[in-house]
Enzyme design. Structure first.
Site, PDB file in Angstrom:
ATOM      1  CB  SER A   2      11.648   1.744 -20.082  1.00 24.34           C
ATOM      2  OG  SER A   2      11.147   2.639 -19.035  1.00 24.34           O
ATOM      3  CD  GLU A   3       7.162   0.824 -16.242  1.00 23.42           C
ATOM      4  OE1 GLU A   3       7.166   0.742 -15.106  1.00 23.42           O
ATOM      5  OE2 GLU A   3       8.324  -0.184 -16.712  1.00 23.42           O
ATOM      6  CG  ASN A   4       9.641   5.578 -20.150  1.00 28.74           C
ATOM      7  OD1 ASN A   4      10.058   4.534 -20.068  1.00 28.74           O
ATOM      8  ND2 ASN A   4      10.260   6.719 -20.367  1.00 28.74           N
ATOM      9  CG  HIS A  35       2.400   4.866 -21.843  1.00 26.67           C
ATOM     10  ND1 HIS A  35       3.305   4.870 -21.068  1.00 26.67           N
ATOM     11  CD2 HIS A  35       1.284   4.779 -20.990  1.00 26.67           C
ATOM     12  CE1 HIS A  35       3.050   4.499 -19.907  1.00 26.67           C
ATOM     13  NE2 HIS A  35       1.696   4.449 -19.711  1.00 26.67           N
ATOM     14  CG  ASN A  46      10.149  -3.131 -16.768  1.00 22.81           C
ATOM     15  OD1 ASN A  46       9.964  -3.074 -15.578  1.00 22.81           O
ATOM     16  ND2 ASN A  46       9.408  -2.398 -17.777  1.00 22.81           N
TER      17      ASN A  46
END
Length: 225
Positions: free
Chosen positions: A47-49, A86, A24
């Site tokens: 990517s956390e989105n 998400h 990440n």
């Protein structure tokens, strides 16, 4: 003595990512690291989105306004990359599926405490984002940050003065002057830029420093300038 710029700092961090790592990239300098992984090495960026298989920055004319990273920067998707919900992106973090998280920071302590979500300045509202999840969910936490703040004060401290994101999680720090490991016996300087000395670096660092047994100079390639 010329400090590393943001791209060079990201380049150095990218060299430590191993084949097959799930990684990440935090907001800020860490997002640049995707541009500098060796072409022969497969590293899967998360990517956390909601992206798994994040690529580097798009070439001019090939930007997709709908494809952004967690820092709202335009990015790309590698072949085989996917979009996920998400919630699923955070399940990957909380489930322990990330090998490394590269994060920015305001401060790091000699014990590896991380402070990166607020400076308690009313003019800059806090932004914890997914940092707390990443700090405890990824197998290895590494930080990329400027060695001192805008006032010239150390960011590597005995104890963080800002509220912690997580305690004792940071294992390696990349700055514009050096690469430093956080070890049980203290801070170990792995690399320094040409012209830097341990004595000079110590004046910009609160806790005591020592040279690693395998110490070497830090010299990024020209393409990372």
């Amino acid at each position: 003595m010329t400090p590393l710029n943001r791209r060079q700092m990201a380049w150095r961090a990218a060299q430590d990512l191993h084949e097959g790592n799930f990684v990440n990239l935090g907001i800020g300098i860490p997002t640049l690291a995707a541009n500098f992984v060796p072409k022969t090495r497969e590293v899967i960026f998360h990517s956390e989105n909601g992206v798994l298989g994040l690529g580097g920055a798009p070439k001019p004319g090939h930007e997709d306004p709908n494809l952004i990273d967690a820092g709202k920067n335009l990015t790309t998707l590698v072949t085989g990359g996917v979009y996920v919900h998400h919630a699923d992106a955070f399940l990957m973090i909380r489930g322990g599926h990330l090998d490394v998280s590269l994060l920015g920071a305001f401060e790091v302590s000699e014990k590896g405490d991380l402070a990166n979500w607020t400076t308690e300045d009313d003019e800059f509202p806090p932004g914890v984002g997914g940092a707390m999840d990443l700090a405890v969910g990824a197998k290895a936490i590494r930080v990329i940050m400027e060695h001192v703040d805008k006032k010239g004060q150390p960011r590597i401290k005995f104890n963080c003065s800002y509220p912690l994101t997580a305690a004792g999680v940071v294992k390696r720090i990349y700055t514009n002057y050096a690469v430093i490991d956080v070890t049980p016996s203290g801070l170990s300087v792995v690399e320094m830029i040409p012209g830097m000395t341990l004595e000079k670096l110590q004046t910009m660092t609160e806790p005591p420093l020592r040279l690693a047994n395998d110490y070497k100079d830090l010299a990024p390639p020209a393409e990372a300038a």
